[in-house]
Design an enzyme around this catalytic site. Structure first.
Site, PDB file in Angstrom:
ATOM      1  CE  LYS A  92      -3.709   2.368   2.501  1.00  0.00           C
ATOM      2  NZ  LYS A  92      -4.625   2.319   3.659  1.00  0.00           N
ATOM      3  CE  LYS A 136      -6.556   1.965  -0.759  1.00  0.00           C
ATOM      4  NZ  LYS A 136      -7.283   1.993   0.519  1.00  0.00           N
TER       5      LYS A 136
END
Length: 324
Positions: free
Chosen positions: A196, A249
């Site tokens: 992320k 992400k």
């Protein structure tokens, strides 16, 4: 020399194109994010995410039933926590009667067979808007992991099938896995946000949950977007600690990371098409600068082509409607 092979023969019409198509999109590819708020009768459109809503529990029931009827069988829950319940310890995050815990039960009552994943991070509960406990201006790691583990256990007790730690604290997957095992929730899975990045694409999401950091940024725990090899290191560590699914992400700017992770691991790989990616398509289409549906499909196909098994996307309902 006479040309014997002509690649365009396989593009002559839609029948042959569909016959030889390497990747297809189905409802089973999607994980649907859902935003939940306190109250009754609330379906509140998010200004920076046109066409996407926050739901109170009573209307969440209707939304979940509609998703299930469309063949969308997996959801990822997020909650908007009232300011008076926020503190620096994530106290409300482990409340067995908290909004997330009630949301899990509501979804399961509406569609018992739907797969429920829950967001695990402290930013919606934090008076500072950070993913962990703050001490002297720094987000402390190990104490945060303990709260995340308790939070995950409370979600499992409420009926969650998977917990989805999105915080990027070191060692949190192991902490969560150990607590779930100890408390006999061996079947509860973990989808880790393993790679992320500290991205500028999260703005509309933070508007949706009122979870923007109150000071500084999240670069001391989310990854530097300049880094590629680090994503593999983070992902492999999470798998070693017990992650069942790993996630990259954001999505569109990180297709190289999705492909690298897919090539490196033997567990399912998810990707999150985040709020900023959604908002850009909506805004440009509203201006008439691009065709909404064709761009939407092209982006989703890019995630499949890059190697994602699972796509978390705010476009899921739009795409399934279009495909049908």
């Amino acid at each position: 020399m006479q040309q014997l092979r002509r690649n365009r023969r396989l593009r002559t019409n839609e029948a042959i194109r569909s016959l030889v198509r390497e990747h297809t999109i189905t409802p089973h590819d999607f994980l649907v994010p859902l935003f939940v708020v306190e109250g009754k009768g609330i379906k509140d459109e998010i200004p920076s995410m046109p066409g996407y809503y926050r739901y109170s529990l009573d209307l969440l029931t209707n939304e979940v039933k509609e998703l299930w009827s469309m063949g969308l069988k997996s959801v990822l829950l997020f909650v908007k926590v009232p300011d008076d319940l926020k503190d620096n310890k994530g106290t409300e995050a482990i409340n067995p009667e908290g909004l997330m815990q009630r949301a899990v039960k509501t979804v399961k009552e509406a569609a018992p067979d739907i797969l429920v994943m829950t967001d695990v991070a402290l930013d919606p509960y934090s008076s500072y808007g950070h993913d962990g406990i703050v001490e002297k201006g720094y987000i402390i790691n190990d104490e945060t992991c303990k709260v995340l583990a308790e939070m995950s256990l409370s979600h499992a007790q409420a009926g969650a099938d998977f917990v989805a730690p999105s915080d990027m604290m070191d060692g949190r997957i192991l902490a969560i896995r150990e607590v779930l095992e100890k408390e006999s929730f061996k079947q509860t899975g973990i989808m880790s946000y393993s790679a992320k990045y500290a991205s500028a694409f999260y703005g509309p999401f933070r508007d949706a949950l009122d979870s923007a950091p109150g000071f500084g940024d999240k670069k001391t725990y989310q990854m530097d977007f300049s880094n590629r090899d680090e994503a593999i290191k983070e992902t492999l560590m999470d798998i070693d600690e017990g992650a069942d699914i790993v996630m990259v992400k954001p999505g569109l700017c990180y297709l190289d990371i999705v492909r690298d992770v897919r090539d490196a691991v033997d567990v399912p790989v998810a990707v999150y098409q985040v709020s900023g990616e959604y908002a850009m398509v909506k805004a440009a289409a509203e201006k008439g600068w691009l065709d909404h549906d064709t761009v939407m499909l092209e982006q989703i196909m890019a995630f499949k082509r890059a190697g994602a098994h699972i796509i978390a996307s705010y476009f899921a309902k739009d795409i399934v409607k279009l495909l049908s």
